[in-house]
Structure formats: structure tokens, C-alpha cells
Design a protein around this motif. Structure first.
Motif, short mmCIF file in Angstrom:
data_model
loop_
_atom_site.label_atom_id
_atom_site.label_comp_id
_atom_site.label_asym_id
_atom_site.label_seq_id
_atom_site.Cartn_x
_atom_site.Cartn_y
_atom_site.Cartn_z
N THR A 147 0.26 54.84 19.51
CA THR A 147 1.19 55.66 18.76
C THR A 147 0.42 56.45 17.71
O THR A 147 -0.66 56.05 17.26
CB THR A 147 2.27 54.81 18.07
OG1 THR A 147 1.64 53.81 17.25
CG2 THR A 147 3.16 54.12 19.10
N ASN A 175 3.60 59.19 21.11
CA ASN A 175 2.61 58.25 21.65
C ASN A 175 1.86 58.91 22.79
O ASN A 175 2.27 59.95 23.33
CB ASN A 175 3.25 56.95 22.12
CG ASN A 175 4.17 57.10 23.32
OD1 ASN A 175 5.36 57.36 23.17
ND2 ASN A 175 3.62 56.93 24.51
N SER A 182 3.77 48.75 16.16
CA SER A 182 4.48 49.36 17.28
C SER A 182 4.82 48.27 18.29
O SER A 182 4.06 47.31 18.46
CB SER A 182 3.61 50.44 17.96
OG SER A 182 3.30 51.48 17.05
N GLY A 238 11.29 56.53 18.99
CA GLY A 238 10.19 56.53 19.94
C GLY A 238 10.67 56.84 21.34
O GLY A 238 11.71 57.46 21.55
#
Length: 379
Positions: free
Chosen positions: A150, A174, A214, A356
Motif C-alpha cells: 500500500t 496499492n 494494512s 481500499g
């Protein structure tokens, strides 16, 4: 036999120059994937890929951008030369400014409807994922390694006549790097495999950027739920802390009626000691990366397919005009809001909200969700 500048580095793995992999399998590949978002579904959601196919003599790339109701694609392909440090195809290039930490991506303005000059800087350490291995009949069908990271983005992104100032405090995403064997290039004759029923594919790939770590989830199942790949990791942004296994993952998907696209999802990870992490997933914006980019929906443009010495193309389509049936046959990348509840930690500090990637596909039959054919959709 031809040398390249990479042959001056002590990185050889076999008794060949660096441009020749250790296998002559036509399906050997080596590629990059990136995504870039501003955390807001009204902002562009960009995905970029670049691949090298040494045994096919091809390198290619793509950029696919979702902005509002627009689906824009840039793609380019060229003959692969001897120089493996040459990461450019037409107006696109990658510059490795610091390995495993910082990379620059540039798409020059050549009337493609988008251009960018973006630098990715790692926030989490680049971390290896589980090895992915499958056979089809007796042949190795997939044998790949991949790492994930990421990071933040800086630079500029232009879409049509609008330019976005990309700053690392807002723009995140990412990347991954994968290499090995998986189907690429022109389709091979199926032979006996045409009589086998190996076409089902259930896939979840989630990369969740929390405050100090993450979470990466990698799941592939057969139609019966048997796991092909099963990995859940907490990757701390502190480079000195090792990644942690989060436990066995279970999933519950709620589908948008008439589709196989997720309206929401719940992921639950249970460790052997009984501690549980729960992630609620609410997709905000879908990027239909299978359309126009080489993932197999178009038979005239697939990753690694020979397009000539140099071919550069672009397209602009409304998302509403994309074929709904074809959406059933490729993973979709969703910009997603996540709520992470992590046992005692959440009791002390409350659940954490994050954004994300939620990449998802259920292609073909799948018993858990009641799909019995390839074109079944949710009620």
C-alpha cells in the motif's frame, strides 16, 4: 545470445542471460499492477498494468479509468527487445526510483483522453503473498509469486480537460508485482481440457489501508468452496514488525439484484485461539478493468498477444453501455469503504474506518451463493 544492462547485476537464477527465464513455458509472465484513488467516488479511480512476456516476445500495458459514468482505456503493445530495464511502451513508462519503495508512472498526453505523471511511495513494506499453484489435467496452469504494497500518490492526473492535483495526504492505493506462469497471449487449443469442468472461479482480493497497518485478503475457491488460495495478513507499516496471520477467513456476500456485483460483504477472520476480526465492506465505485485491457473479454487484445512492432489504442465508453453479460466473466475492482472490528482493540478504541480495494469475481457455479450456471444472477 544478446546481453542487456541487467546482466551486469548479480541476479541470475539459471545458466542463461537475464532476458531468458528458467522455463520455456509460453505462459511465463512478469508484471505490475497499480491502483490510485482519492478516497472519494466522485474522483477518478485509476488502474494501471504493465506486463512482460519473454517467451512470447511481447510487452504491453494498460490504464483504465472510471470517472463518473465514463470508462476510459489506454492500451499499448510492442515487440519485446533485449533490454529488461526498458519499462516503456509507446507514450507510457515506469521509472523505478527506489526499488520496493518509490516508482513513477507516466502516460504522456497523446489524445488518449487521459494523461498522468504519478509517483507511488510505499507506506507499508512490500510483502510476499501466498504462492498460487494449480494444475489443469497434468499441466501446470498457474504457478505464480506476488508481493503487495500500500502507498500514497503524488503528481497530476488529467481526464479530458480536467486536471487533478494528486497529493499524498489524500490520494492512496496499492500495487502488486507478480511473476510466474498463468495463461497469456493467444488462446491455446483446449484439447482434452474442453471436456473438463474447471471453469468456476470465486475470487476475493481485498487490500485495506488502516491507520498503522494494512490488511490483505487473498481467497480463491472452487464451486464447492474448496480453497485454492487462502491467506489473510496484517502488514504493519512499521518495517520492524513482521506480518501477522489473521486466521481462517469466511465471507458473506450480498449481491445487487440482477447481477453478481457485491452490494456489501462481510469478512470474518478467526484465529485458533478464538479471537475474531470482522471487516464490513461497502463498495463505492466499480472499475470494470476487464473491458478493453487484455484480461480476456476481447479476443483481439489479450495480455501478451502479438499486436505488431508497436500498437497504441484508446477508447472512451459509458459505463452504462458496457455489456452486462460480459461483466459476469471478469473480476471487478471496487473502491470500497471498510469498517474493521478487531476484538479487544476495537473495544478500547472503537472500530476503524478505512478505504481500499475490494476485487471480486464469482464466475460460473458456486454452491454457497446458489449459482448453478455461468449466467445466473442474484434475485
Amino acid at each position: 545470445m544478446t546481453l542487456s544492462s541487467m546482466d551486469d547485476y548479480p541476479v541470475h537464477q539459471v545458466a542463461e542471460v537475464i532476458r531468458h527465464p528458467g522455463t520455456s513455458d509460453r505462459n511465463f509472465y512478469d508484471r505490475y499492477y497499480f491502483n490510485c484513488h482519492g478516497g472519494d467516488p466522485t474522483l477518478p479511480w485509476l488502474i494501471v498494468g504493465f506486463g512482460v512476456y519473454p517467451n512470447l516476445g511481447v510487452t504491453d500495458c494498460f490504464a483504465v479509468l472510471r470517472h463518473g459514468g465514463d470508462h476510459r482505456v489506454f492500451r499499448a503493445s510492442r515487440a519485446l527487445g533485449a533490454e529488461r530495464s526498458d519499462l516503456a511502451v509507446g507514450p507510457f513508462r515506469i521509472e523505478i526510483e527506489q526499488g520496493l519503495e518509490r516508482l513513477r508512472l507516466v502516460l504522456d498526453d497523446d489524445n488518449t483522453g487521459m494523461s498522468f505523471d504519478l509517483t507511488f511511495t510505499g507506506i507499508s513494506p512490500a510483502t510476499l503473498e501466498a504462492r498460487h499453484f494449480q494444475r489443469r489435467l497434468d499441466r501446470v496452469f498457474i504457478d505464480t509469486m506476488r508481493f503487495v504494497q500500500t502507498g500514497s500518490w503524488s503528481g497530476s492526473l488529467t481526464v479530458a480537460d480536467e486536471t487533478f492535483d494528486v497529493t499524498p495526504d489524500i490520494w492512496r492505493g496499492n500495487r502488486d508485482r507478480s511473476w510466474g506462469v498463468r495463461p497469456v497471449g493467444e488462446p491455446e487449443p483446449p484439447g482434452r481440457a474442453v471436456t473438463e469442468t474447471h471453469g468456476s472461479f470465486f475470487w476475493i482480493y481485498a487490500v485495506i489501508a488502516c491507520r498503522d497497518h494494512s490488511i490483505v485478503v487473498l481467497l480463491q475457491e472452487t464451486s464447492t468452496g474448496e480453497r485454492v488460495v487462502d491467506q489473510t495478513q496484517r502488514i504493519w507499516h512499521d518495517r520492524d514488525r513482521p506480518a501477522e496471520w489473521l486466521g481462517r477467513a469466511e465471507h458473506t456476500i450480498t449481491f445487487r439484484p440482477g447481477t453478481r456485483e457485491p452490494a456489501s460483504a462481510r469478512l470474518v477472520f478467526t484465529r485458533p485461539g478464538g479471537s475474531v476480526t470482522t471487516v464490513e465492506c461497502v463498495p463505492q465505485l466499480a472499475n470494470f478493468l476487464g473491458f478493453g485491457t487484455g484480461y480476456g473479454l476481447e479476443q483481439d487484445w489479450r495480455h501478451g498477444m502479438w499486436q505488431g512492432e508497436l500498437e497504441v489504442q484508446n477508447s472512451h465508453t459509458l459505463v452504462s453501455d458496457l455489456d452486462d453479460t460480459m461483466k459476469l466473466f471478469c473480476p471487478i475492482d471496487h473502491l470500497t469503504e471498510f469498517t474493521v472490528s478487531d476484538g479487544a482493540e476495537s473495544e478500547r478504541h472503537g472500530a476503524e474506518h478505512a478505504r481500499g480495494l475490494f476485487e471480486f469475481a464469482v464466475i460460473g457455479p458456486h454452491e454457497q451463493y446458489g449459482f448453478t450456471d455461468y449466467t445466473d444472477v442474484a434475485d
